[in-house]
Design an enzyme around this catalytic site. Structure first.
Site, PDB file in Angstrom:
ATOM      1  N   ARG A 123     -12.788  -0.985   2.201  1.00  0.00           N
ATOM      2  CA  ARG A 123     -11.446  -1.268   1.811  1.00  0.00           C
ATOM      3  C   ARG A 123     -11.308  -2.851   1.711  1.00  0.00           C
ATOM      4  O   ARG A 123     -10.243  -3.052   0.907  1.00  0.00           O
ATOM      5  CB  ARG A 123     -10.679  -0.777   3.081  1.00  0.00           C
ATOM      6  CG  ARG A 123     -10.584   0.605   3.245  1.00  0.00           C
ATOM      7  CD  ARG A 123      -9.650   1.235   4.224  1.00  0.00           C
ATOM      8  NE  ARG A 123      -8.384   1.215   3.605  1.00  0.00           N
ATOM      9  CZ  ARG A 123      -7.283   1.825   4.299  1.00  0.00           C
ATOM     10  NH1 ARG A 123      -7.341   2.520   5.404  1.00  0.00           N
ATOM     11  NH2 ARG A 123      -6.067   1.809   3.524  1.00  0.00           N
ATOM     12  N   HIS A 167       0.904  -1.148  -0.090  1.00  0.00           N
ATOM     13  CA  HIS A 167      -0.031   0.051  -0.070  1.00  0.00           C
ATOM     14  C   HIS A 167       0.815   1.040   0.042  1.00  0.00           C
ATOM     15  O   HIS A 167       0.733   2.238  -0.819  1.00  0.00           O
ATOM     16  CB  HIS A 167      -0.984  -0.107   1.177  1.00  0.00           C
ATOM     17  CG  HIS A 167      -1.725   1.182   1.412  1.00  0.00           C
ATOM     18  ND1 HIS A 167      -3.114   1.243   1.237  1.00  0.00           N
ATOM     19  CD2 HIS A 167      -1.211   2.422   1.900  1.00  0.00           C
ATOM     20  CE1 HIS A 167      -3.392   2.659   1.402  1.00  0.00           C
ATOM     21  NE2 HIS A 167      -2.372   3.093   1.853  1.00  0.00           N
ATOM     22  N   GLU A 168       1.795   1.193   0.905  1.00  0.00           N
ATOM     23  CA  GLU A 168       2.721   2.397   1.025  1.00  0.00           C
ATOM     24  C   GLU A 168       3.697   2.723  -0.305  1.00  0.00           C
ATOM     25  O   GLU A 168       3.736   3.816  -0.721  1.00  0.00           O
ATOM     26  CB  GLU A 168       3.615   2.453   2.157  1.00  0.00           C
ATOM     27  CG  GLU A 168       2.619   2.292   3.553  1.00  0.00           C
ATOM     28  CD  GLU A 168       1.592   3.722   3.712  1.00  0.00           C
ATOM     29  OE1 GLU A 168       1.855   4.764   3.056  1.00  0.00           O
ATOM     30  OE2 GLU A 168       0.880   3.351   4.430  1.00  0.00           O
ATOM     31  N   ASP A 208      -4.445   0.687  -1.886  1.00  0.00           N
ATOM     32  CA  ASP A 208      -5.106  -0.534  -1.216  1.00  0.00           C
ATOM     33  C   ASP A 208      -5.075  -1.721  -2.410  1.00  0.00           C
ATOM     34  O   ASP A 208      -4.746  -2.740  -2.218  1.00  0.00           O
ATOM     35  CB  ASP A 208      -6.733  -0.336  -0.895  1.00  0.00           C
ATOM     36  CG  ASP A 208      -6.519   0.293   0.380  1.00  0.00           C
ATOM     37  OD1 ASP A 208      -5.508   0.291   1.401  1.00  0.00           O
ATOM     38  OD2 ASP A 208      -7.650   0.588   0.891  1.00  0.00           O
ATOM     39  N   GLU A 222      -6.089   6.652  -1.551  1.00  0.00           N
ATOM     40  CA  GLU A 222      -5.848   5.300  -0.710  1.00  0.00           C
ATOM     41  C   GLU A 222      -6.423   4.065  -1.444  1.00  0.00           C
ATOM     42  O   GLU A 222      -5.818   2.993  -1.043  1.00  0.00           O
ATOM     43  CB  GLU A 222      -6.817   5.671   0.284  1.00  0.00           C
ATOM     44  CG  GLU A 222      -6.301   6.783   1.265  1.00  0.00           C
ATOM     45  CD  GLU A 222      -4.685   6.664   1.566  1.00  0.00           C
ATOM     46  OE1 GLU A 222      -4.375   5.441   2.109  1.00  0.00           O
ATOM     47  OE2 GLU A 222      -3.848   7.618   1.934  1.00  0.00           O
ATOM     48  N   HIS A 260      -9.680   8.056   3.389  1.00  0.00           N
ATOM     49  CA  HIS A 260      -9.825   6.569   3.251  1.00  0.00           C
ATOM     50  C   HIS A 260     -11.087   6.124   3.145  1.00  0.00           C
ATOM     51  O   HIS A 260     -12.001   6.695   3.744  1.00  0.00           O
ATOM     52  CB  HIS A 260      -9.338   5.807   4.528  1.00  0.00           C
ATOM     53  CG  HIS A 260      -7.709   6.060   4.790  1.00  0.00           C
ATOM     54  ND1 HIS A 260      -7.392   7.127   5.310  1.00  0.00           N
ATOM     55  CD2 HIS A 260      -6.647   5.475   4.599  1.00  0.00           C
ATOM     56  CE1 HIS A 260      -5.979   7.478   5.628  1.00  0.00           C
ATOM     57  NE2 HIS A 260      -5.664   6.180   5.192  1.00  0.00           N
ATOM     58  N   HIS A 307       1.710   4.139  -3.075  1.00  0.00           N
ATOM     59  CA  HIS A 307       1.410   5.400  -3.077  1.00  0.00           C
ATOM     60  C   HIS A 307       2.270   6.280  -3.828  1.00  0.00           C
ATOM     61  O   HIS A 307       1.895   7.671  -4.073  1.00  0.00           O
ATOM     62  CB  HIS A 307       1.397   5.764  -1.566  1.00  0.00           C
ATOM     63  CG  HIS A 307       0.361   6.180  -0.987  1.00  0.00           C
ATOM     64  ND1 HIS A 307      -1.226   6.650  -1.275  1.00  0.00           N
ATOM     65  CD2 HIS A 307      -0.402   5.414   0.319  1.00  0.00           C
ATOM     66  CE1 HIS A 307      -1.879   6.364  -0.505  1.00  0.00           C
ATOM     67  NE2 HIS A 307      -1.640   5.720   0.813  1.00  0.00           N
TER      68      HIS A 307
END
Length: 781
Positions: free
Chosen positions: A749, A618-619, A682, A678, A743, A622
């Site tokens: 999610r 996820h990070e 995800d 986000e 988010h 980004h």
């Protein structure tokens, strides 16, 4: 980023059990539902048994002894993982089951959280979290509760225990400052309660007065510019607009002054637009809050309520000119570098050079007259000046309203640092906003406060107590596996041109990873120097917060003209979170999240990749979402993508915006534009981590099953991902999420991400066209 003093705090109530449960056990004649067997006295029990009964009893004792012996022998094994041979009727391909303590514990956790009566192809969130939601009602004093909050609860307790240890056991002065700050917050001797509102009244007097409180304030002699400078540059309060010294987005190796639109008191502009205190319960609660605080400070209730209504009307007008967050996602489009003269022309109501020089004089910096600043909201600043000039600074009544607003906005965050009467004044507003007004134990929010003010000092204590080097080593291996999988996947993306693809791969390779904690915080000299300018006194909780605000301001001003430290951490080690920094091209995973249930070196890799691996992916993703893609591998914002590739990327993101915008939260829908970054992260993170797990299995072979969990490890990967998001929230808190959060709600999610995954549909054998395997899917990375 590092938690601020205004961030919502994670709170909980601890259910305490008596330390000693072996006390007196009085005989209770009341029937408890147990079956009681009475024996007659006289003949012995053994003598009265038949021969067959005696034989069976002996056999039972022998079998019991064998079982005890086997348990003892298994407990003495040196191996971390033990295996039990199973029959051929198990649904697993393997005939061994992991019986390590970690495996048994996590299997039990998985089984208790899931609802296996639900159809995983119709509602996977219910399937994964139905048991958890049923067994975990929202605790006393909370508006939301979930896996993140439960882990933060554990981390809080570690920090609390260290902060309450004898001062001589702490490593340095910085840690002792953290302890002193914590004690000032707990206020065990009642100093804050005895002082009441006096500290805030003294502060108001220093600033120049607040008309709502009945202080000696005069609209005729009020100096708007001077008050603005004092609030921003002395107390770091920031009404009407925000500004800071930050890395220049287009030249991340240097610092620049950045100016942006203001922040509202309530979470979103939607709480103001087309609403009044007469017809909206949240605005009515906000009105009551301002009124109660001002009355406690000496104001007349009837007059205060009238003036407070004017304050809310002014703030509503500000809400109308603020640009919504979902319209500010293109950072390149809202970036405006201009000279101070151009800013003066855009927003002439403030003398900007005088304003900034007033701030920087505190650190002995003389600004050049051709100073350049970056403005992210020139239209807002222009409209703000027109509004204030025409309606508020042109009349005495208007000045009264503006003074009341600026002081209400600046002093509101300090109310919680006063006595109980002031904290109680916030209860009805909190009830209206998030659905609860219950109190919590003091030490909980005091740990949060300490983490926000001296988080790297308390973080050093946390790390020494709670973090193992083995955790960091395996986590670093995992992130490299996820990075490799992400880069390999870019080669399969037909919408990217070759030149852009190569640059994207280079950027992914260049991403710096930070795990656990910055090592320098274990150096006492470094830590003492970091907090040297911060003064903390035990019986001055209110003043400690004022000092911290000034300390944070001075530290920020001192960055100007200095080289940028691209390895700086902006999140404290105990945080149950992670982040990507676009200007540093860096991903950070604090020690606080590198724990179960997100991650445990003893867990099967399927669970680690499903939970922590997806966080890592996820990070990393980004760096390539709708905002991160605008920054190159050096952290500079520029167009490094081919135009045709940008257009194809935007077409794919439209699919995701439309998908998430269909999800309902009460009578609202998810804002697909606001949550786009986000949601991209995800979806991309899930795919990268699952691909990484596939590569792991290919290199190391299949993992043995968990006991009692009749699922393959590929299925467990997706279940582990989903159970990270098990949570509950009040309807009011869900509304805040829908209106304000970047988010999507936890439920979506899970559902939104998995319904886009062909890997998930295959592993759970979901029919095409089912809810979790729709005919049309959205995919970016």
């Amino acid at each position: 980023m590092e938690p601020s003093k205004t961030d919502p705090m994670i709170k909980y109530n601890l259910t305490e059990f008596p330390d000693d449960q072996d006390g007196e056990c009085p005989l209770d004649p009341v029937n408890t539902g147990r079956t009681h067997v009475r024996f007659h006295s006289g003949k012995s029990i053994w003598a009265s048994r038949s021969t067959l009964e005696k034989v069976l009893a002996v056999l039972c004792l022998v079998l019991l002894a064998i079982v005890v012996l086997l348990v003892v022998l298994m407990a003495k094994q040196d191996q971390n993982i033990m295996y039990l041979h199973l029959g051929h009727d198990m649904a697993h391909d393997h005939k061994d089951v992991c019986l390590s303590r970690a495996c048994v514990d996590v299997a039990a956790s998985i089984l208790s959280a899931a609802d296996f009566t639900a159809d995983p192809c119709q509602d996977f969130y219910q399937y994964a979290c139905g048991g958890w939601v049923k067994a975990n009602p929202i605790p006393h004093g909370q508006s939301t509760w979930g896996t993140f909050g439960k882990l933060w609860q554990q981390n809080q307790l570690v920090i609390k225990n260290v902060l309450e240890s004898p001062p001589e056991e702490l490593a340095n002065d910085a840690e002792r400052k953290a302890q002193t700050y914590y004690r000032s917050c707990v206020d065990s001797n009642g100093t804050a309660e005895a002082r009441g509102g006096t500290p805030l009244l003294e502060l108001i007097e220093r600033i120049g007065g607040w008309n709502l409180t009945g202080s000696n304030w005069s609209a005729g002699s009020w100096d708007f510019q001077r008050t603005l400078q004092r609030l921003h540059n002395e107390f770091n309060a920031g009404p009407l607009f925000t500004w800071s010294v930050v890395e220049d987005d287009k030249n991340s190796s240097s610092y620049v002054i950045q100016v942006d639109q203001g922040r509202l008191t309530l979470p979103s502009r939607d709480y103001y637009i087309n609403k009044t205190t007469a017809d909206d319960h949240v605005l009515a609660a906000y009105l009551d809050y301002i009124t109660k605080v001002a009355v406690l400070l000496g104001g007349n209730e009837e007059e205060v309520r009238r003036q407070a209504n004017d304050v809310i009307r002014l703030e509503t007008e500000l809400a109308e000119i603020i640009t919504p967050s979902d319209e500010r996602r293109d950072e390149e489009a809202i970036y405006h570098k201009m000279t101070i003269a151009e800013l003066q022309e855009t927003a002439p109501l403030v003398d900007w050079f005088v304003f900034f020089q007033d701030a920087f004089s505190q650190v002995n910096v003389t600004l050049p007259h051709n100073l350049q600043v970056v403005v992210y909201a020139p239209e807002y600043l222009s409209k703000l000046c027109d509004l204030l000039k025409e309606k508020y600074l042109s009349t005495l009544r208007g000045k009264v309203i503006l003074n009341n607003y600026m002081m209400s906005k600046s002093g509101g965050g300090l109310v919680r640092c006063l006595s109980k009467a002031f904290r109680d004044a916030y209860k009805m507003l909190r009830k209206a906003l998030v659905g609860t007004d219950e109190d919590e134990e003091t030490w909980h929010y005091c740990v949060d406060d300490t983490n926000a003010v001296l988080g790297f000092a308390s973080g050093a204590m946390f790390v020494r107590q709670n973090f193992k080097s083995a955790s960091k080593q395996l986590a670093e291996e995992m992130i490299e596996d996820v990075r490799t999988a992400f880069i390999e996947n870019t080669k399969k993306l037909h919408w990217m041109d070759e030149e852009t693809r190569k640059k994207a791969e280079d950027k992914a390779e260049a991403i710096t990873k930070m795990m656990g904690f910055p090592p320098e915080i274990l150096d006492s000299d470094y830590l003492n120097d970091k907090y040297a300018l911060l003064e903390v006194k035990e019986n001055e909780y209110f003043e400690n917060n004022i000092r911290f605000s000034k300390f944070a301001l001075i530290k920020n001003l001192m960055k100007y003209g200095q080289p940028v430290n691209k390895t700086r951490w902006d999140m404290t080690p105990p945080s149950v979170n992670a982040y990507y920094s676009a200007s540093h091209n860096m991903i950070v995973f604090p020690a606080g999240i590198l724990q179960a249930p997100f991650y445990d070196p003893q867990y099967p890799r399927s669970l680690n990749f499903g939970a922590m691996g997806v966080v890592m992916g996820h990070e990393l993703t980004h760096a390539f979402d709708d905002q991160g893609r605008e920054y190159d591998k050096y952290g500079n914002m520029n167009q490094w993508w081919n135009n045709a590739t940008i257009n194809r990327f935007k077409e794919r993101t439209k699919c995701m915006v439309e998908q998430y915008s269909q999800y309902k939260i009460g009578n609202l829908t998810v804002n697909g534009r606001q949550t786009l970054g986000e949601n991209i992260a995800d979806n991309g993170g899930l795919k990268a981590s699952f691909d990484a797990y596939r590569l792991y299995r290919k290199a190391h072979g299949e993992e043995v099953p968990l006991p009692g969990v009749n699922l393959t490890h590929s299925q467990l990967f997706f279940l582990s991902f989903s159970q990270v998001w098990c949570s509950a929230a009040t309807p009011e808190a869900e509304r805040v999420t829908a209106l304000n959060d970047g988010h999507a709600p936890a439920r979506y999610r899970v559902i939104g991400t998995l319904s886009n995954s062909e890997d998930f549909a295959r592993e759970y054998r979901c029919p095409l066209g089912s809810n979790m395997n729709p005919n049309s899917k959205c995919q970016v990375w």
